[in-house]
Design a protein around this motif. Structure first.
Motif, mmCIF file in Angstrom:
data_model
loop_
_atom_site.group_PDB
_atom_site.id
_atom_site.type_symbol
_atom_site.label_atom_id
_atom_site.label_comp_id
_atom_site.label_asym_id
_atom_site.label_seq_id
_atom_site.Cartn_x
_atom_site.Cartn_y
_atom_site.Cartn_z
ATOM 1 N N PRO A 16 0.784 -1.240 0.000
ATOM 2 C CA PRO A 16 0.000 0.000 0.000
ATOM 3 C C PRO A 16 0.815 1.289 0.000
ATOM 4 O O PRO A 16 0.337 2.314 -0.478
ATOM 5 N N THR A 17 2.035 1.264 0.552
ATOM 6 C CA THR A 17 2.817 2.497 0.630
ATOM 7 C C THR A 17 4.256 2.252 0.185
ATOM 8 O O THR A 17 4.793 1.163 0.363
ATOM 9 N N ALA A 18 4.853 3.279 -0.365
ATOM 10 C CA ALA A 18 6.218 3.180 -0.897
ATOM 11 C C ALA A 18 7.238 3.655 0.137
ATOM 12 O O ALA A 18 6.934 4.504 0.970
ATOM 13 N N PRO A 19 8.457 3.133 0.031
ATOM 14 C CA PRO A 19 9.533 3.698 0.845
ATOM 15 C C PRO A 19 9.947 5.044 0.254
ATOM 16 O O PRO A 19 9.613 5.362 -0.889
ATOM 17 N N VAL B 279 24.373 -1.557 -6.920
ATOM 18 C CA VAL B 279 24.936 -2.616 -6.081
ATOM 19 C C VAL B 279 24.376 -2.559 -4.661
ATOM 20 O O VAL B 279 24.033 -3.575 -4.074
ATOM 21 N N ASP B 280 24.275 -1.372 -4.096
ATOM 22 C CA ASP B 280 23.823 -1.208 -2.711
ATOM 23 C C ASP B 280 22.377 -0.701 -2.613
ATOM 24 O O ASP B 280 22.006 -0.034 -1.658
ATOM 25 N N ALA B 281 21.545 -1.070 -3.564
ATOM 26 C CA ALA B 281 20.175 -0.544 -3.628
ATOM 27 C C ALA B 281 19.371 -0.824 -2.358
ATOM 28 O O ALA B 281 18.803 0.097 -1.765
ATOM 29 N N ILE B 282 19.319 -2.067 -1.928
ATOM 30 C CA ILE B 282 18.508 -2.415 -0.751
ATOM 31 C C ILE B 282 19.133 -1.877 0.532
ATOM 32 O O ILE B 282 18.418 -1.257 1.330
ATOM 33 N N PRO B 283 20.438 -2.054 0.773
ATOM 34 C CA PRO B 283 21.011 -1.440 1.974
ATOM 35 C C PRO B 283 20.774 0.075 2.030
ATOM 36 O O PRO B 283 20.537 0.638 3.104
ATOM 37 N N THR B 284 20.806 0.741 0.883
ATOM 38 C CA THR B 284 20.539 2.181 0.849
ATOM 39 C C THR B 284 19.096 2.483 1.251
ATOM 40 O O THR B 284 18.844 3.402 2.040
ATOM 41 N N ILE C 286 17.162 0.604 3.111
ATOM 42 C CA ILE C 286 17.017 0.291 4.531
ATOM 43 C C ILE C 286 17.589 1.435 5.374
ATOM 44 O O ILE C 286 16.961 1.870 6.346
ATOM 45 N N ALA C 287 18.757 1.950 5.000
ATOM 46 C CA ALA C 287 19.360 3.069 5.741
ATOM 47 C C ALA C 287 18.455 4.296 5.698
ATOM 48 O O ALA C 287 18.314 5.008 6.694
ATOM 49 N N ARG D 165 13.438 -2.785 6.434
ATOM 50 C CA ARG D 165 14.343 -3.932 6.528
ATOM 51 C C ARG D 165 13.516 -5.207 6.687
ATOM 52 O O ARG D 165 13.780 -6.223 6.042
ATOM 53 N N LYS D 166 12.486 -5.152 7.516
ATOM 54 C CA LYS D 166 11.615 -6.310 7.727
ATOM 55 C C LYS D 166 10.869 -6.676 6.438
ATOM 56 O O LYS D 166 10.753 -7.856 6.098
#
Length: 159
Positions: A20-23, A34-39, A41-42, A49-50
Motif C-alpha cells: 500500500p505504501t512506498a519507501p 549494487v547497494d540498492a537495498i542497503p541504501t 534500509i538506511a 528492513r523487515k
C-alpha cells in the motif's frame, strides 16, 4: 493503471509484491545499484528492513536470504507495486500484501483457499499463482507462515 501507482524494481519481474505504501526513494536511487537495498534500509529504517527480509525469504531458492536481500532483491526477479489497480501482466507469482492492497486491486477472493487452515492468514489461488498475504511485518507474517508459503511454492523452509 492507477495514477498513483509506483513500480519499484524490474517491471518485467516474475514475482510481484503489491504493497500500500512506498519507501522514500532518493532522487537518483536505482534498483540495479549494487547497494540498492542497503541504501533503502538506511533511508527508511527497520520497518523496510523487515519488508525486504520477508520478500527475500519468499524469493530465494536456498536459505541464504540475507545475501539475496542485500545483493539480488529487486534487480531481476522481483518488483514492488504500490497502490496497484491491476496485476502486473508478466509476473508469474503475485503476492498481495495486506487488506489495503487487496482493496486497491478490487480483488475477488473466490477461487482462493486457505493455505493451512483458519489459523493461517494466507490464501492461495493455485491456478493463477496469486497469494493473498498479511502485510509484510513479522507480527502479521511470522516465519511459520513464510515457511508454509515456501512449501506451497515448492521451496524448502528457511528455518
Amino acid at each position: 493503471m492507477s495514477e498513483t501507482q509506483v513500480i519499484i524494481g524490474n517491471q518485467n519481474a516474475t514475482r510481484c509484491f503489491y504493497l500500500p505504501t512506498a519507501p522514500k526513494l532518493a532522487q537518483h536511487w536505482l534498483s540495479d545499484n549494487v547497494d540498492a537495498i542497503p541504501t533503502l534500509i538506511a533511508e527508511n529504517g527497520n520497518h523496510w528492513r523487515k519488508i525486504f527480509t520477508i520478500m527475500a525469504k519468499l524469493s530465494v531458492k536456498d536459505n541464504n536470504w540475507k545475501h539475496y536481500r542485500d545483493t539480488q532483491l529487486l534487480k531481476q526477479d522481483e518488483c514492488i507495486v504500490i497502490q496497484a489497480s491491476k496485476l502486473m501482466p508478466k509476473a508469474q507469482q503475485h503476492f498481495i500484501c495486506g487488506q489495503q492492497s487487496a482493496q486497491s486491486l478490487s480483488f475477488d477472493t473466490s477461487g482462493f483457499t486457505s493455505l493451512c487452515g483458519s489459523e493461517d492468514y494466507i490464501s492461495v489461488n493455485n491456478e493463477l499463482s496469486i497469494y493473498l498475504c498479511p502485510y509484510l511485518d513479522y507480527r502479521q507474517f511470522p516465519n511459520k507462515h513464510i515457511d508454509n508459503l515456501r512449501l506451497k511454492m515448492g521451496l524448502l523452509p528457511i528455518g
